[in-house]
Design a protein around this motif. Structure first.
Motif, short mmCIF file in Angstrom:
data_model
loop_
_atom_site.label_atom_id
_atom_site.label_comp_id
_atom_site.label_asym_id
_atom_site.label_seq_id
_atom_site.Cartn_x
_atom_site.Cartn_y
_atom_site.Cartn_z
N VAL A 205 0.68 -1.16 -0.19
CA VAL A 205 0.15 0.05 -0.11
C VAL A 205 1.05 1.21 -0.04
CG1 VAL A 205 -1.76 1.30 1.20
CG2 VAL A 205 -2.10 -1.03 1.06
N HIS A 206 1.84 1.16 0.59
CA HIS A 206 2.90 2.47 0.94
C HIS A 206 3.46 2.50 -0.37
CE1 HIS A 206 2.13 3.66 5.04
NE2 HIS A 206 2.57 2.38 5.43
N GLU A 207 4.25 1.39 -0.97
CA GLU A 207 5.04 1.49 -2.00
C GLU A 207 4.22 1.59 -3.24
OE1 GLU A 207 7.01 -2.10 -4.30
OE2 GLU A 207 8.20 -1.42 -2.62
N ALA A 208 3.03 1.40 -3.20
CA ALA A 208 1.86 1.98 -4.43
C ALA A 208 1.56 3.38 -4.42
CB ALA A 208 0.88 0.98 -4.50
N LYS A 209 1.75 3.99 -3.20
CA LYS A 209 1.13 5.23 -2.92
C LYS A 209 -0.24 5.21 -3.03
CE LYS A 209 5.23 7.92 -4.00
NZ LYS A 209 6.26 6.74 -4.07
N ALA A 210 -1.05 4.14 -2.59
CA ALA A 210 -2.21 3.91 -2.87
C ALA A 210 -3.10 4.16 -1.92
CB ALA A 210 -2.42 2.40 -3.39
N GLY A 211 -2.83 4.74 -0.72
CA GLY A 211 -3.68 4.96 0.54
C GLY A 211 -3.10 4.89 1.79
N LEU A 212 -3.71 4.71 2.89
CA LEU A 212 -3.18 5.00 4.26
C LEU A 212 -2.98 3.74 4.93
CD1 LEU A 212 -5.22 8.41 4.96
CD2 LEU A 212 -2.83 8.20 4.12
N ALA A 213 -2.10 3.41 5.71
CA ALA A 213 -1.93 2.13 6.23
C ALA A 213 -1.62 2.44 7.84
CB ALA A 213 -0.86 1.39 5.90
N SER A 214 -2.07 1.85 8.92
CA SER A 214 -2.06 1.64 10.40
C SER A 214 -1.61 0.41 10.63
CB SER A 214 -3.25 2.42 10.95
OG SER A 214 -4.35 1.55 10.76
N PRO A 215 -1.10 0.11 12.06
CA PRO A 215 -0.48 -1.08 12.63
C PRO A 215 -1.86 -1.89 12.73
CG PRO A 215 0.67 0.74 13.57
CD PRO A 215 -0.54 1.35 12.74
N ALA A 216 -1.66 -3.21 12.55
CA ALA A 216 -2.75 -4.10 12.79
C ALA A 216 -3.37 -4.05 13.99
CB ALA A 216 -2.12 -5.58 12.43
N GLY A 217 -4.47 -4.29 14.07
CA GLY A 217 -5.21 -4.35 15.68
C GLY A 217 -5.24 -2.88 16.38
N GLN A 218 -4.71 -1.87 16.03
CA GLN A 218 -4.87 -0.58 16.70
C GLN A 218 -5.92 0.15 16.33
OE1 GLN A 218 -1.05 1.43 17.02
NE2 GLN A 218 0.00 -0.64 17.45
N VAL A 219 -6.76 0.49 16.89
CA VAL A 219 -8.35 1.18 16.65
C VAL A 219 -8.04 2.60 16.30
CG1 VAL A 219 -10.53 1.68 17.48
CG2 VAL A 219 -9.46 -0.71 17.88
N LEU A 220 -7.32 3.40 17.23
CA LEU A 220 -7.25 4.84 17.15
C LEU A 220 -6.61 5.17 15.89
CD1 LEU A 220 -6.94 6.13 20.68
CD2 LEU A 220 -8.96 5.76 19.23
N PRO A 221 -5.34 4.57 15.45
CA PRO A 221 -4.69 4.99 14.15
C PRO A 221 -5.67 4.45 12.93
CG PRO A 221 -3.08 3.87 15.67
CD PRO A 221 -4.41 3.89 16.25
N LEU A 222 -6.36 3.55 12.91
CA LEU A 222 -7.30 3.18 11.78
C LEU A 222 -8.34 4.37 11.87
CD1 LEU A 222 -8.69 1.58 9.72
CD2 LEU A 222 -9.72 0.33 11.50
N VAL A 223 -8.86 4.80 13.02
CA VAL A 223 -9.88 5.86 12.81
C VAL A 223 -9.42 7.23 12.61
CG1 VAL A 223 -11.27 7.37 14.57
CG2 VAL A 223 -11.34 4.58 14.73
N ALA A 224 -8.09 7.36 12.58
CA ALA A 224 -7.41 8.62 12.42
C ALA A 224 -7.27 8.54 10.77
CB ALA A 224 -6.34 8.91 13.18
N ASN A 225 -6.99 7.50 10.27
CA ASN A 225 -6.63 7.15 8.77
C ASN A 225 -8.14 7.30 7.99
OD1 ASN A 225 -3.71 7.06 8.87
ND2 ASN A 225 -3.98 4.91 8.71
N ILE A 226 -9.25 6.82 8.62
CA ILE A 226 -10.39 6.92 7.97
C ILE A 226 -10.83 8.60 7.95
CG2 ILE A 226 -12.94 6.49 8.08
CD1 ILE A 226 -12.16 3.76 9.29
#
Length: 270
Positions: A205-226
């Motif tokens: 995902v990072h290499e493709a510059k296709a979006g945002l990634a957060s660590p597995a299982g971590q809710v708040l970083p996922l919410v922040a990326n959304i």
């Protein structure tokens, strides 16, 4: 063609925990690999684990692809179309099972439920769908949409209408080594990706510059990326989708992969 690492995947998903059974599965895997002339692995990170059971010279990285040509178009329900067209929908498509970190997605929906614009749409079925339905009701999550399973031919229409596409896996070392096949489908769709996973999947995902990634299982970083994805302009999201589509064409496109497989089989037969 090794799609999952056994016996490691059995232990990580919790289906088998007995060490003796896992050891026996390891012996079986070693016997199967010994009888193969060629071992293809879907992730570069699979090479070392597979080499514990097979000769390294037989192992070749050969990633998954997806056929983006569909012979027919399948419609989707009007209520799902209305949801996708009138909200910022982050769509997950695929198996709803033990490996997909569904607890993380439910907690993300809890954090986002007061935002009137954002919806998490989990398309598919699996062993944990009843649990998801119970959580939706228990927490009053109107922003968590569970429309069920649709045929593959319906996915292009669902992806096209989605604002972003979601992939998640549990925080297990074994899952950090794999590239979920839905990543290739998401890249091919040309939509921005929100990823909640580690390792190879996040790297793509990072290499493709296709979006945002957060660590597995971590809710708040996922919410922040959304929320960050929601805050981007439509043009910025379209640029991510276009970059991902170009990466798919370069690395995973079906015709290219077919030619590569033909070459590998011809070489193995010499």
């Amino acid at each position: 063609w090794v799609q999952d690492l056994w016996p490691e995947s059995l232990a990580a998903t919790g289906f088998i925990r007995n060490p003796r059974v896992l050891k026996a599965v390891g012996w079986m895997v070693k016997a199967i690999y010994r009888c193969c002339d060629l071992l293809l692995v879907q992730s570069q990170a699979f090479v070392e684990p597979v080499a514990r059971y097979a000769e390294r010279q037989k192992i070749i990285y050969y990633p998954n692809s997806i056929d983006v040509q569909y012979s027919r178009v399948v419609g989707i329900p009007e209520d799902l179309i209305e949801t996708l067209d009138n909200h910022f929908c982050v769509t997950f498509a695929g198996n709803l099972g033990t490996a997909q970190a569904l607890e993380t997605l439910v907690q993300a929906a809890v954090h986002l439920r007061d935002d009137p614009d954002i919806r998490l749409v989990l398309v598919g079925s699996g062993s944990r769908l009843p649990w998801l339905q119970a959580q939706k009701q228990a927490h009053g999550l109107d922003n968590l949409i569970l429309p069920g399973r649709f045929p593959m031919e319906a996915m292009p229409s669902i992806f096209e209408r989605s604002s972003a596409l979601l992939v998640s896996l549990n925080a297990e070392p074994i899952f950090a080594q794999t590239i979920p096949s839905k990543i290739q489908a998401y890249l091919a769709a040309g939509r921005p990706i929100v990823a909640a996973l580690d390792g190879e999947g996040a790297r793509v995902v990072h290499e493709a510059k296709a979006g945002l990634a957060s660590p597995a299982g971590q809710v708040l970083p996922l919410v922040a990326n959304i929320r960050s994805m929601f805050a981007l302009s439509a043009e910025a999201r379209a640029a991510m989708g276009g970059s991902g589509q170009a990466y798919f064409t370069e690395h995973f496109e079906m015709q290219m992969q077919t030619r590569r497989l033909t070459e590998l089989l011809e070489q193995a037969c010499k």
